[in-house]
Design a protein around this motif. Structure first.
Motif, short mmCIF file in Angstrom:
data_model
loop_
_atom_site.label_atom_id
_atom_site.label_comp_id
_atom_site.label_asym_id
_atom_site.label_seq_id
_atom_site.Cartn_x
_atom_site.Cartn_y
_atom_site.Cartn_z
N THR A 13 1.12 -1.35 0.09
CA THR A 13 0.00 0.05 -0.12
C THR A 13 0.78 1.15 -0.03
O THR A 13 2.07 1.42 0.48
CB THR A 13 -1.04 -0.03 1.17
N ASP A 15 1.77 4.89 1.46
CA ASP A 15 1.38 5.57 2.67
C ASP A 15 1.01 7.01 2.26
O ASP A 15 0.64 7.38 1.22
CB ASP A 15 2.57 5.69 3.52
N ALA A 16 0.51 7.70 3.42
CA ALA A 16 0.05 9.16 3.26
C ALA A 16 0.86 10.07 2.34
O ALA A 16 0.48 11.07 2.01
CB ALA A 16 -0.28 9.79 4.44
N LYS A 17 2.32 9.66 2.42
CA LYS A 17 3.17 10.62 1.58
C LYS A 17 3.53 9.92 0.19
O LYS A 17 4.55 10.49 -0.34
CB LYS A 17 4.45 10.98 2.53
N ASN A 18 2.67 9.15 -0.22
CA ASN A 18 2.73 8.54 -1.49
C ASN A 18 4.06 7.62 -1.74
O ASN A 18 4.38 7.52 -2.80
CB ASN A 18 2.73 9.45 -2.87
N THR A 93 9.26 7.66 -2.86
CA THR A 93 8.12 8.61 -2.85
C THR A 93 7.75 8.51 -4.38
O THR A 93 8.64 9.11 -5.23
CB THR A 93 8.42 9.77 -2.36
N HIS A 106 -4.24 3.74 -3.69
CA HIS A 106 -3.76 3.22 -2.23
C HIS A 106 -3.14 1.82 -2.22
O HIS A 106 -2.19 1.70 -1.82
CB HIS A 106 -4.77 3.33 -1.28
#
Length: 145
Positions: A13, A15-18, A93, A106
């Motif tokens: 997956t 994460d929130a920071k790609n 990233t 996601h």
């Protein structure tokens, strides 16, 4: 040194920071960085520096030196690529424009594709595999008759 053959399928997956982790079994070729490219399927390709240079050479080999076609191939591949470094946890990233191109949100599937890795939106990967299986079944039936 022998080139590693990259194989396997890994469900991960963002994460929130790609960020996504490069699976440890695929990580060694990318310790010096990874070239991220937009692939036609659409998915994202991850190339070691040596393999990316080889791909540029291979993709342009069928064209005449100095030709517009060769310049177009170089521009398309180089302009759509980005060089990334892995962090201490083996993550990269992913740029938003690459994620948007590949439809990655996601849930991702990272696959080894022999000389590079690919990053797919998991649902798109599952549809792609289903299509391959249908085509293989149709080919098997065709050869059986």
């Amino acid at each position: 040194m022998q080139r590693p053959v990259l194989v396997g399928e890994y469900e991960l997956t963002l994460d929130a920071k790609n960020r996504v982790a490069v699976p440890s079994r695929l990580r060694v070729p990318f310790l010096e960085g990874i070239y991220l490219t937009k692939e036609p399927e659409p998915c994202l390709g991850g190339w070691s520096p040596d393999e990316f240079a080889s791909r540029l050479d291979e993709d342009t080999a069928a064209t005449q030196p100095g030709s517009a076609a060769r310049r177009d191939i170089k521009r398309q591949l180089a302009a759509n690529a980005v060089f990334l470094e892995l962090d201490r946890q083996g993550r990269v990233t992913l740029p938003a424009k690459h994620l948007n191109y590949a439809g990655v949100t996601h849930d991702v599937t990272v696959i080894g594709a022999q000389d590079h890795l690919e990053i797919w939106d998991r649902a798109r990967w599952e549809r792609y595999l289903a299509r391959l299986e249908e085509e293989a079944d149709a080919t098997a039936v065709e050869h059986a008759t």
